[in-house]
Design an enzyme around this catalytic site. Structure first.
Site, short mmCIF file in Angstrom:
data_model
loop_
_atom_site.label_atom_id
_atom_site.label_comp_id
_atom_site.label_asym_id
_atom_site.label_seq_id
_atom_site.Cartn_x
_atom_site.Cartn_y
_atom_site.Cartn_z
N PRO A 10 0.79 -1.23 0.00
CA PRO A 10 0.00 0.00 0.00
C PRO A 10 0.83 1.28 0.00
O PRO A 10 1.85 1.36 0.67
CB PRO A 10 -0.82 -0.11 1.30
CG PRO A 10 -0.13 -1.13 2.12
CD PRO A 10 0.53 -2.07 1.17
N ASN A 11 0.33 2.22 -0.77
CA ASN A 11 0.87 3.58 -0.90
C ASN A 11 2.17 3.65 -1.70
O ASN A 11 2.66 4.75 -1.99
CB ASN A 11 1.07 4.24 0.49
CG ASN A 11 -0.24 4.31 1.26
OD1 ASN A 11 -1.23 4.79 0.73
ND2 ASN A 11 -0.27 3.80 2.48
N ARG A 18 4.85 10.84 -2.80
CA ARG A 18 4.61 10.48 -1.40
C ARG A 18 5.85 10.80 -0.54
O ARG A 18 6.90 10.17 -0.73
CB ARG A 18 4.32 8.98 -1.31
CG ARG A 18 4.18 8.48 0.10
CD ARG A 18 4.18 6.96 0.17
NE ARG A 18 4.00 6.53 1.54
CZ ARG A 18 4.24 5.30 1.97
NH1 ARG A 18 4.68 4.36 1.14
NH2 ARG A 18 4.07 4.99 3.23
N TYR A 23 11.00 8.92 0.95
CA TYR A 23 11.01 7.86 -0.07
C TYR A 23 11.65 8.27 -1.40
O TYR A 23 11.73 7.45 -2.31
CB TYR A 23 9.58 7.38 -0.31
CG TYR A 23 8.94 6.79 0.93
CD1 TYR A 23 9.41 5.60 1.47
CD2 TYR A 23 7.87 7.43 1.57
CE1 TYR A 23 8.85 5.05 2.62
CE2 TYR A 23 7.30 6.89 2.72
CZ TYR A 23 7.79 5.71 3.25
OH TYR A 23 7.23 5.16 4.37
N ASN A 72 8.22 -5.63 -0.75
CA ASN A 72 8.08 -4.43 0.08
C ASN A 72 6.59 -4.34 0.41
O ASN A 72 5.80 -3.87 -0.41
CB ASN A 72 8.56 -3.17 -0.63
CG ASN A 72 8.49 -1.96 0.31
OD1 ASN A 72 7.89 -2.03 1.38
ND2 ASN A 72 9.12 -0.87 -0.09
N ALA A 75 3.03 -0.83 4.84
CA ALA A 75 2.54 -0.93 6.22
C ALA A 75 1.98 -2.31 6.56
O ALA A 75 1.89 -2.66 7.75
CB ALA A 75 1.48 0.15 6.48
N GLU A 99 12.61 -9.61 2.13
CA GLU A 99 11.86 -8.42 2.59
C GLU A 99 12.72 -7.19 2.33
O GLU A 99 13.89 -7.16 2.72
CB GLU A 99 11.56 -8.56 4.09
CG GLU A 99 10.91 -7.33 4.70
CD GLU A 99 10.69 -7.46 6.22
OE1 GLU A 99 10.83 -8.57 6.77
OE2 GLU A 99 10.36 -6.42 6.83
N HIS A 101 12.81 -2.70 2.26
CA HIS A 101 12.21 -1.39 2.57
C HIS A 101 13.11 -0.31 2.00
O HIS A 101 14.35 -0.42 2.04
CB HIS A 101 12.06 -1.20 4.08
CG HIS A 101 11.19 -2.23 4.71
ND1 HIS A 101 9.82 -2.19 4.62
CD2 HIS A 101 11.49 -3.36 5.39
CE1 HIS A 101 9.31 -3.24 5.24
NE2 HIS A 101 10.30 -3.98 5.72
N ARG A 108 12.69 4.96 12.49
CA ARG A 108 11.45 5.74 12.39
C ARG A 108 10.52 5.44 13.58
O ARG A 108 10.99 4.99 14.62
CB ARG A 108 10.80 5.44 11.03
CG ARG A 108 11.75 5.78 9.85
CD ARG A 108 11.12 5.50 8.51
NE ARG A 108 9.95 6.33 8.30
CZ ARG A 108 9.01 6.07 7.37
NH1 ARG A 108 9.15 5.01 6.58
NH2 ARG A 108 7.98 6.86 7.23
C1 DQA Z 1 8.26 1.02 3.81
C2 DQA Z 1 8.30 1.28 5.31
C3 DQA Z 1 6.93 1.07 5.94
O1 DQA Z 1 6.99 1.35 7.33
C4 DQA Z 1 5.91 1.98 5.31
O2 DQA Z 1 4.63 1.71 5.83
C5 DQA Z 1 5.91 1.93 3.81
C6 DQA Z 1 7.19 1.85 3.12
C7 DQA Z 1 9.59 1.37 3.12
O3 DQA Z 1 9.79 0.94 1.99
O4 DQA Z 1 10.42 2.08 3.70
O5 DQA Z 1 4.87 2.02 3.18
O6 DQA Z 1 7.99 -0.35 3.60
#
Ligand code: DQA
Length: 145
Positions: A10-11, A18, A23, A72, A75, A99, A101, A108
């Site tokens: 998501p997002n 964003r 990011y 990735n 959240a 995994e 990020h 954070r």
């Molecule tokens: C994320 C880190 C997560 O905490 C966050 O909710 C994201 C992006 C990252 O790529 O840094 O959506 O996965």
């Protein structure tokens, strides 16, 4: 040609606009173009969804086809036990799932310090922006040699 699923939660479809201070200002399409350029020997199937159900169905697809995954989960990482169960099914059958990020969640907010599936992932790479995906792909490629 080796195929890898690069799954984004998501997002992450909003990358570019964003929170660019966290990011960066590049989009997922930019990520795909740069990975294709760097890894022409890999068929990179990059997807994004805001739906937990769809994300789980993609991990099922990877499991059935024995495909390596770079995940990735955004959240979902921090609260989805259903996704953790799907990841465990995949990796405990000998399949790879890394995994990744963009940011370093441990630097954070505290709710980002927990991942439901790190313990069942093959490995975790965080904090290197698009470099996190590059490192993961390099690792998957290495395993083939
Ligand atoms: C994320 C880190 C997560 O905490 C966050 O909710 C994201 C992006 C990252 O790529 O840094 O959506 O996965």
């Amino acid at each position: 040609m080796k195929k890898v699923l690069v799954l984004n939660g998501p997002n992450l479809g909003m990358l570019g606009s964003r929170e660019p201070e966290v990011y960066g200002s590049y989009t997922l399409a930019d990520l795909k173009a740069s990975l294709d350029k760097e890894f022409p020997e890999i068929d990179i199937d990059l997807r994004q969804t805001d739906s937990e159900s769809e994300m789980i169905s993609w991990v099922h697809e990877a499991f059935k086809s024995k495909l390596p995954v770079i995940l990735n989960a955004g959240a979902f990482t921090h609260y989805s036990y259903a996704l953790a169960d799907a990841v465990a099914m995949h990796t405990k059958s000998g399949n790879k799932l890394i995994e990744v990020h963009l940011s370093n969640p441990y630097a954070r907010e505290s709710f980002r310090h927990k991942s439901t599936f790190s313990a069942v992932a093959t490995g975790v790479i965080a904090g290197f922006g698009f470099g996190s995906y590059r490192l993961a792909l390099a690792e998957i490629l290495k395993e083939e040699k």
